[in-house]
Design a protein around this motif. Structure first.
Motif, short mmCIF file in Angstrom:
data_model
loop_
_atom_site.label_atom_id
_atom_site.label_comp_id
_atom_site.label_asym_id
_atom_site.label_seq_id
_atom_site.Cartn_x
_atom_site.Cartn_y
_atom_site.Cartn_z
N ILE A 165 -64.96 73.71 -5.36
CA ILE A 165 -65.02 72.24 -5.33
C ILE A 165 -65.10 71.74 -3.89
O ILE A 165 -65.93 70.89 -3.55
CB ILE A 165 -63.80 71.62 -6.05
CG1 ILE A 165 -63.89 71.88 -7.55
CG2 ILE A 165 -63.71 70.12 -5.78
CD1 ILE A 165 -62.64 71.49 -8.34
N ARG A 210 -68.15 69.66 -2.20
CA ARG A 210 -67.88 68.32 -1.65
C ARG A 210 -68.28 68.26 -0.17
O ARG A 210 -68.94 67.33 0.28
CB ARG A 210 -66.40 67.96 -1.78
CG ARG A 210 -66.12 66.57 -1.22
CD ARG A 210 -64.75 66.05 -1.56
NE ARG A 210 -63.71 66.95 -1.09
CZ ARG A 210 -62.43 66.85 -1.46
NH1 ARG A 210 -62.06 65.93 -2.31
NH2 ARG A 210 -61.53 67.69 -1.00
N SER A 268 -71.30 65.97 1.37
CA SER A 268 -71.02 64.95 2.39
C SER A 268 -71.85 65.21 3.63
O SER A 268 -72.39 64.28 4.24
CB SER A 268 -69.54 64.97 2.80
OG SER A 268 -68.75 64.60 1.73
#
Ligand SMILES: NC(=O)c1ccc[n+]([C@@H]2O[C@H](COP(=O)([O-])OP(=O)(O)OC[C@H]3O[C@@H](n4cnc5c(N)ncnc54)[C@H](OP(=O)(O)O)[C@@H]3O)[C@@H](O)[C@H]2O)c1
Length: 273
Positions: free
Chosen positions: A207, A211, A215
């Motif tokens: 995860i 992420r 980003s």
């Protein structure tokens, strides 16, 4: 971060408020939509949020110029519309998040309504990081388009498309996209587990990696393709992994087949399938 919307709809009727419309409403309320402006129709009558009126069936009447969000399942349009249309007038504004339901099908059900807009959100709208694709035709006036845009702005990236024939492609990419990425994260974690990493650690790291990469891709001036090359040292570990993904265009074909299948299902639904 919340976002200020200067002109919330004075009356918002949400027909259906499950996984998707529920996320939209949660974000709008967090950004300041007065809950007393909202009425939800859902057969269960389950409460939604403090101050929001919930009805198990259609209201007896609708305020002139109310905004309606169609948020039930696409196949329920034929049941909902005959009960909803008599409550509408020319100034009602209809937003539909029904997948595989073209504007013509909506206009046929609500012939007296001028402003009818297709809006295709995705689940991360609930945290203001979603995507909303928008489409309408020339009958919807500029003020209604602007109001829809303002309402969608706190949900994330909201963009119009000019060609409705691409709406199911857009839905496949951004509407269904979170499911494909959730599957990717899960599969990445399981692959780590298969190499011996502890289950919970593999899940956390998968995860956090996705992420961080997302980003970085959003902020970087470099394309994701170039960023991939920046991770891969010549002759190193990443290149060996990328070679597996790239062999016979494996990854490219997997994603093309995935989006095509989703898009084609939308097209079949639009034909009544
Ligand atoms: N899920 C997504 O990621 C996503 C993304 C984009 C678009 N969409 C679209 O969003 C719509 C809803 O999907 P969902 O995943 O949110 O489904 P869902 O969680 O099953 O929610 C469906 C909602 O419709 C209500 N409902 C059922 N029968 C109804 C009726 N006869 N009249 C009025 N409301 C009724 C349900 O009421 P109760 O709450 O009382 O059961 C529920 O609130 C679909 O059209 C889908 O194409 C979904």
């Amino acid at each position: 971060m919340t976002q200020t919307v200067t002109a919330w709809p004075e009356r918002l009727l949400m027909v259906g408020c499950g996984n998707m419309a529920g996320q939209m409403l949660a974000r709008w309320l967090a950004c300041g939509l007065p809950p007393e402006n909202v009425t939800v129709v859902r057969p269960s009558g389950r409460a939604v949020a403090p101050g929001v009126t919930v009805l198990a069936d259609m209201p007896a009447a609708l305020t002139h110029g109310a905004t309606i969000l169609l948020g039930m399942k696409p196949y329920q349009l034929g049941d909902v519309a005959p009960r909803l249309a008599p409550l509408c007038d020319a100034d009602t504004r209809i937003l539909s998040i029904l997948a595989g339901t073209p504007l013509a099908a909506l206009r046929a059900q609500f012939p007296q309504v001028d402003a009818v807009i297709e809006a295709m959100p995705n689940l991360p709208v609930g945290i203001g990081e979603g995507v909303v694709g928008l489409y309408t035709d020339g009958r919807t006036e500029a003020t209604a388009r602007a109001a829809a845009e303002a309402l969608m702005a706190p949900l994330g990236l909201a963009e119009w498309i000019a060609d409705e024939s691409l709406f199911n492609a857009l839905t496949a990419l951004s509407g269904c996209g979170p499911a494909f990425l959730f599957r990717f994260i899960d599969t990445l974690a399981r692959a780590g587990e298969a190499l011996g990493l502890p289950v919970d650690q593999a899940a956390r790291m998968a995860i956090a990696t996705v992420r961080g990469a997302a980003s970085m891709a959003a902020r970087s001036g470099d394309s994701p393709a170039r960023l991939a090359d920046q991770v891969a040292s010549p002759g190193g570990m990443t290149r060996e992994g990328l070679n597996v993904m790239d062999a016979d265009d494996r990854m490219a074909r997997l994603m093309a087949d995935t989006l095509r299948a989703a898009r084609d299902r939308g097209d079949a639904m639009a034909r009544g399938g």
